[in-house]
Scaffold this motif. Structure first.
Motif, PDB file in Angstrom:
ATOM      1  N   VAL A 275      57.131  17.288  50.432  1.00 36.88           N
ATOM      2  CA  VAL A 275      57.641  16.828  49.134  1.00 36.88           C
ATOM      3  C   VAL A 275      56.443  16.618  48.214  1.00 36.88           C
ATOM      4  O   VAL A 275      55.392  16.140  48.662  1.00 36.88           O
ATOM      5  CB  VAL A 275      58.432  15.510  49.289  1.00 36.88           C
ATOM      6  N   PHE A 276      56.588  16.971  46.927  1.00 33.35           N
ATOM      7  CA  PHE A 276      55.511  16.683  45.984  1.00 33.35           C
ATOM      8  C   PHE A 276      56.032  15.814  44.842  1.00 33.35           C
ATOM      9  O   PHE A 276      57.186  15.951  44.438  1.00 33.35           O
ATOM     10  CB  PHE A 276      54.868  17.968  45.453  1.00 33.35           C
ATOM     11  N   PRO A 277      55.197  14.921  44.312  1.00 35.05           N
ATOM     12  CA  PRO A 277      55.651  14.037  43.240  1.00 35.05           C
ATOM     13  C   PRO A 277      55.728  14.740  41.886  1.00 35.05           C
ATOM     14  O   PRO A 277      56.689  14.564  41.140  1.00 35.05           O
ATOM     15  CB  PRO A 277      54.621  12.907  43.224  1.00 35.05           C
ATOM     16  N   THR A 278      54.703  15.506  41.552  1.00 34.57           N
ATOM     17  CA  THR A 278      54.653  16.205  40.271  1.00 34.57           C
ATOM     18  C   THR A 278      53.566  17.262  40.370  1.00 34.57           C
ATOM     19  O   THR A 278      52.746  17.230  41.302  1.00 34.57           O
ATOM     20  CB  THR A 278      54.371  15.224  39.119  1.00 34.57           C
ATOM     21  N   TRP A 279      53.571  18.216  39.432  1.00 39.82           N
ATOM     22  CA  TRP A 279      52.599  19.309  39.521  1.00 39.82           C
ATOM     23  C   TRP A 279      52.325  19.835  38.118  1.00 39.82           C
ATOM     24  O   TRP A 279      53.240  20.183  37.378  1.00 39.82           O
ATOM     25  CB  TRP A 279      53.152  20.434  40.394  1.00 39.82           C
ATOM     26  N   ASP A 280      51.043  19.907  37.769  1.00 35.28           N
ATOM     27  CA  ASP A 280      50.615  20.448  36.485  1.00 35.28           C
ATOM     28  C   ASP A 280      49.133  20.767  36.616  1.00 35.28           C
ATOM     29  O   ASP A 280      48.283  19.890  36.475  1.00 35.28           O
ATOM     30  CB  ASP A 280      50.873  19.427  35.367  1.00 35.28           C
ATOM     31  N   ASN A 281      48.830  22.025  36.926  1.00 37.07           N
ATOM     32  CA  ASN A 281      47.425  22.372  37.168  1.00 37.07           C
ATOM     33  C   ASN A 281      46.713  22.881  35.917  1.00 37.07           C
ATOM     34  O   ASN A 281      45.692  23.559  36.010  1.00 37.07           O
ATOM     35  CB  ASN A 281      47.297  23.377  38.315  1.00 37.07           C
ATOM     36  N   SER A 282      47.214  22.501  34.743  1.00 37.59           N
ATOM     37  CA  SER A 282      46.545  22.913  33.510  1.00 37.59           C
ATOM     38  C   SER A 282      45.119  22.368  33.375  1.00 37.59           C
ATOM     39  O   SER A 282      44.298  23.002  32.687  1.00 37.59           O
ATOM     40  CB  SER A 282      47.380  22.529  32.289  1.00 37.59           C
ATOM     41  N   PRO A 283      44.737  21.236  34.015  1.00 35.78           N
ATOM     42  CA  PRO A 283      43.333  20.846  33.943  1.00 35.78           C
ATOM     43  C   PRO A 283      42.389  21.885  34.555  1.00 35.78           C
ATOM     44  O   PRO A 283      41.222  21.963  34.168  1.00 35.78           O
ATOM     45  CB  PRO A 283      43.287  19.533  34.743  1.00 35.78           C
ATOM     46  N   ARG A 284      42.895  22.669  35.501  1.00 38.06           N
ATOM     47  CA  ARG A 284      42.065  23.691  36.148  1.00 38.06           C
ATOM     48  C   ARG A 284      42.224  25.066  35.501  1.00 38.06           C
ATOM     49  O   ARG A 284      41.489  25.985  35.848  1.00 38.06           O
ATOM     50  CB  ARG A 284      42.438  23.807  37.627  1.00 38.06           C
ATOM     51  N   ARG A 285      43.220  25.226  34.631  1.00 40.01           N
ATOM     52  CA  ARG A 285      43.553  26.541  34.106  1.00 40.01           C
ATOM     53  C   ARG A 285      43.573  26.531  32.585  1.00 40.01           C
ATOM     54  O   ARG A 285      44.455  25.915  31.982  1.00 40.01           O
ATOM     55  CB  ARG A 285      44.937  26.974  34.604  1.00 40.01           C
ATOM     56  N   VAL A 286      42.646  27.243  31.977  1.00 37.02           N
ATOM     57  CA  VAL A 286      42.691  27.391  30.528  1.00 37.02           C
ATOM     58  C   VAL A 286      43.921  28.179  30.132  1.00 37.02           C
ATOM     59  O   VAL A 286      44.591  27.884  29.135  1.00 37.02           O
ATOM     60  CB  VAL A 286      41.412  28.086  30.024  1.00 37.02           C
ATOM     61  N   ASN A 287      44.250  29.196  30.925  1.00 37.10           N
ATOM     62  CA  ASN A 287      45.463  29.988  30.738  1.00 37.10           C
ATOM     63  C   ASN A 287      46.160  30.106  32.085  1.00 37.10           C
ATOM     64  O   ASN A 287      45.531  30.029  33.142  1.00 37.10           O
ATOM     65  CB  ASN A 287      45.142  31.391  30.215  1.00 37.10           C
ATOM     66  N   GLY A 288      47.470  30.316  32.046  1.00 43.82           N
ATOM     67  CA  GLY A 288      48.193  30.611  33.275  1.00 43.82           C
ATOM     68  C   GLY A 288      48.411  29.427  34.182  1.00 43.82           C
ATOM     69  O   GLY A 288      48.402  29.572  35.414  1.00 43.82           O
ATOM     70  N   GLU A 329      45.441  14.964  44.278  1.00 47.71           N
ATOM     71  CA  GLU A 329      45.126  16.257  43.658  1.00 47.71           C
ATOM     72  C   GLU A 329      45.226  16.107  42.135  1.00 47.71           C
ATOM     73  O   GLU A 329      46.102  16.670  41.488  1.00 47.71           O
ATOM     74  CB  GLU A 329      46.083  17.338  44.164  1.00 47.71           C
ATOM     75  N   TRP A 330      44.291  15.346  41.584  1.00 43.68           N
ATOM     76  CA  TRP A 330      44.353  15.010  40.164  1.00 43.68           C
ATOM     77  C   TRP A 330      44.235  16.244  39.280  1.00 43.68           C
ATOM     78  O   TRP A 330      44.844  16.313  38.207  1.00 43.68           O
ATOM     79  CB  TRP A 330      43.255  14.007  39.816  1.00 43.68           C
ATOM     80  N   GLY A 331      43.461  17.236  39.680  1.00 43.63           N
ATOM     81  CA  GLY A 331      43.307  18.440  38.874  1.00 43.63           C
ATOM     82  C   GLY A 331      44.554  19.296  38.829  1.00 43.63           C
ATOM     83  O   GLY A 331      44.647  20.211  38.010  1.00 43.63           O
ATOM     84  N   GLU A 332      45.516  19.008  39.712  1.00 41.82           N
ATOM     85  CA  GLU A 332      46.802  19.689  39.685  1.00 41.82           C
ATOM     86  C   GLU A 332      47.910  18.745  39.206  1.00 41.82           C
ATOM     87  O   GLU A 332      49.091  19.050  39.354  1.00 41.82           O
ATOM     88  CB  GLU A 332      47.140  20.251  41.075  1.00 41.82           C
ATOM     89  N   GLY A 333      47.526  17.614  38.652  1.00 45.01           N
ATOM     90  CA  GLY A 333      48.515  16.642  38.213  1.00 45.01           C
ATOM     91  C   GLY A 333      49.436  16.234  39.337  1.00 45.01           C
ATOM     92  O   GLY A 333      50.607  15.903  39.111  1.00 45.01           O
ATOM     93  N   ASN A 334      48.916  16.212  40.542  1.00 40.78           N
ATOM     94  CA  ASN A 334      49.722  16.064  41.765  1.00 40.78           C
ATOM     95  C   ASN A 334      49.121  14.925  42.571  1.00 40.78           C
ATOM     96  O   ASN A 334      48.263  15.137  43.410  1.00 40.78           O
ATOM     97  CB  ASN A 334      49.690  17.391  42.526  1.00 40.78           C
ATOM     98  N   HIS A 335      49.585  13.707  42.279  1.00 44.78           N
ATOM     99  CA  HIS A 335      48.933  12.539  42.880  1.00 44.78           C
ATOM    100  C   HIS A 335      49.924  11.399  43.020  1.00 44.78           C
ATOM    101  O   HIS A 335      50.799  11.197  42.173  1.00 44.78           O
ATOM    102  CB  HIS A 335      47.749  12.091  42.010  1.00 44.78           C
ATOM    103  N   LEU A 336      49.753  10.646  44.096  1.00 45.27           N
ATOM    104  CA  LEU A 336      50.490   9.406  44.305  1.00 45.27           C
ATOM    105  C   LEU A 336      49.682   8.198  43.858  1.00 45.27           C
ATOM    106  O   LEU A 336      50.246   7.126  43.611  1.00 45.27           O
ATOM    107  CB  LEU A 336      50.863   9.259  45.782  1.00 45.27           C
TER     108      LEU A 336
END
Length: 368
Positions: A275-288, A329-336
């Motif tokens: 299970v994952f809480p949330t996900w947003d890897n835009s800190p690692r990705r300028v595009n895509g 996984e803060w760079g993927e916006g994926n953290h508890l």
């Protein structure tokens, strides 16, 4: 709340890239850590939640023992059983080794752990350039032997997570091993010969699924969250148009992913849910970037409670693990870990969900 053998034991994946290393200085520039990605993140549209900034733990350095203790205390307080530390081994060369080595050497924190071998090439994936290989993985029987010899102190540690009394070791991409059954046999035989005993081997179902672990010498599979095979389902649920400032970003619906994963048929082999809480890897990705919309502690809590109830119903006592992706996984916006916007809300949702799972399990395909 301390889980017993009859309870679900939630294990959170743990990223060690929050301290300086010579390799990161060379690859990304002096002083680079995961926080470098986090603080430079920008919102892609007016109400886009970025950057995710840390809460009470602050911008920590994992070389600091007090930080590692605070993390374990927070996790234990909210019902998390242990940490699964990512482990980076490249034919005898290690990266990001300092935090776990300090944990192993010092005996602190006194908190269960296992290792997850992140056996992919070290690439520029951090900034969206997967094809730029900085350090390649190579495999051989000699390396399998050297690897297990290196792992033995961790596997023998009393804090090592055990399944049916056997120390757990996880491989992220067993499909990358040229002969996973051979590797598993070398690891098992050497662990027995060195007195560690029979080990418990699991692999992560990240990009493939349906492989019976027993067919390649493993004991169990771990469901990766999110399940990338369900991205079309989650993508279709996003109501257009959404003005996204960066071309190529992939926008997903969190509730659709949760419902789709809960509805998957339970395989015949031993399987641990993810299970994952949330996900947003835009800190690692300028595009895509891949960005899940409308992820909330409440939706995560409902999903986790259902996954935990399924685990109680399907897995026998002693094999009731569930993996949370991820602790930090803060760079993927994926953290508890607590963040500036939600505080401890993700952790409090975790505790409530695991507590609620002790009630009767009612199968459902409803969206959380």
């Amino acid at each position: 709340m301390q889980p017993s053998d009859v309870d679900v034991k939630a294990v959170a994946l743990y990223l060690p890239q929050f301290h300086r290393t010579p390799e990161n200085d060379a690859f990304w520039g002096a002083g680079f850590t995961e926080w470098t990605n986090v603080v430079r993140a920008k919102p892609r549209w007016p109400d886009h939640y970025q950057p995710h900034l840390p809460g009470e733990l602050g911008f920590y350095d994992l070389r600091v023992s007090e930080t590692r203790q605070e993390q374990a205390d927070l996790a234990r307080e909210h019902g998390i059983y242990g940490f699964a530390y990512y482990h980076y081994w490249f034919n005898g060369r290690r990266l990001l080794w300092r935090p776990f080595d300090d944990v192993l050497r010092s005996g602190e924190p006194d908190f269960p752990f296992c290792l997850v071998w992140a056996n992919e090439n070290w690439t520029r994936r951090w900034d969206g350039h997967e094809k730029d290989i900085l350090l390649a993985q190579t495999y051989s029987p000699a390396d399998d032997l050297a690897h297990i010899l290196h792992l033995l102190p961790a596997l023998a540690d009393p804090r090592c997570i055990r399944v049916q009394g056997r120390p757990l070791f996880v491989v992220y991409r067993a499909d990358h091993l040229p002969d996973p059954a051979r590797s598993a046999d070398i690891w098992r035989q050497e662990a027995l010969r060195q007195g560690v005993g029979e080990i418990y081997l699991a692999f992560v179902e990240s990009f493939t699924a349906g492989q019976d672990p027993a067919a390649v010498g493993f004991d169990a599979a771990i469901e990766f969250a999110p399940d990338w095979r369900l991205l079309p389902l989650a993508r279709q649920a996003v109501a257009p148009p959404l003005a996204c400032a960066s071309p190529g970003d992939d926008l997903m619906d969190y509730a659709s992913m949760a419902a789709g994963m809960l509805a998957k048929p339970w395989p015949s082999y031993r399987w641990f849910r993810g299970v994952f809480p949330t996900w947003d890897n835009s800190p690692r990705r300028v595009n895509g970037a891949t960005i899940f919309l409308d992820a909330t502690p409440e939706r995560y809590e409902a999903w986790l409670a259902q996954a935990a109830r399924q685990t109680l119903a399907r897995n026998p006592v002693g094999e009731r693990l569930l993996f949370l992706m991820a602790w930090n996984e803060w760079g993927e916006g994926n953290h508890l870990e607590p963040d500036a916007r939600h505080g401890r809300a993700w952790l409090e949702a975790t505790r409530r969900a695991l507590t609620a799972a002790s009630g009767p399990f009612t199968p459902t395909s409803a969206s959380p």
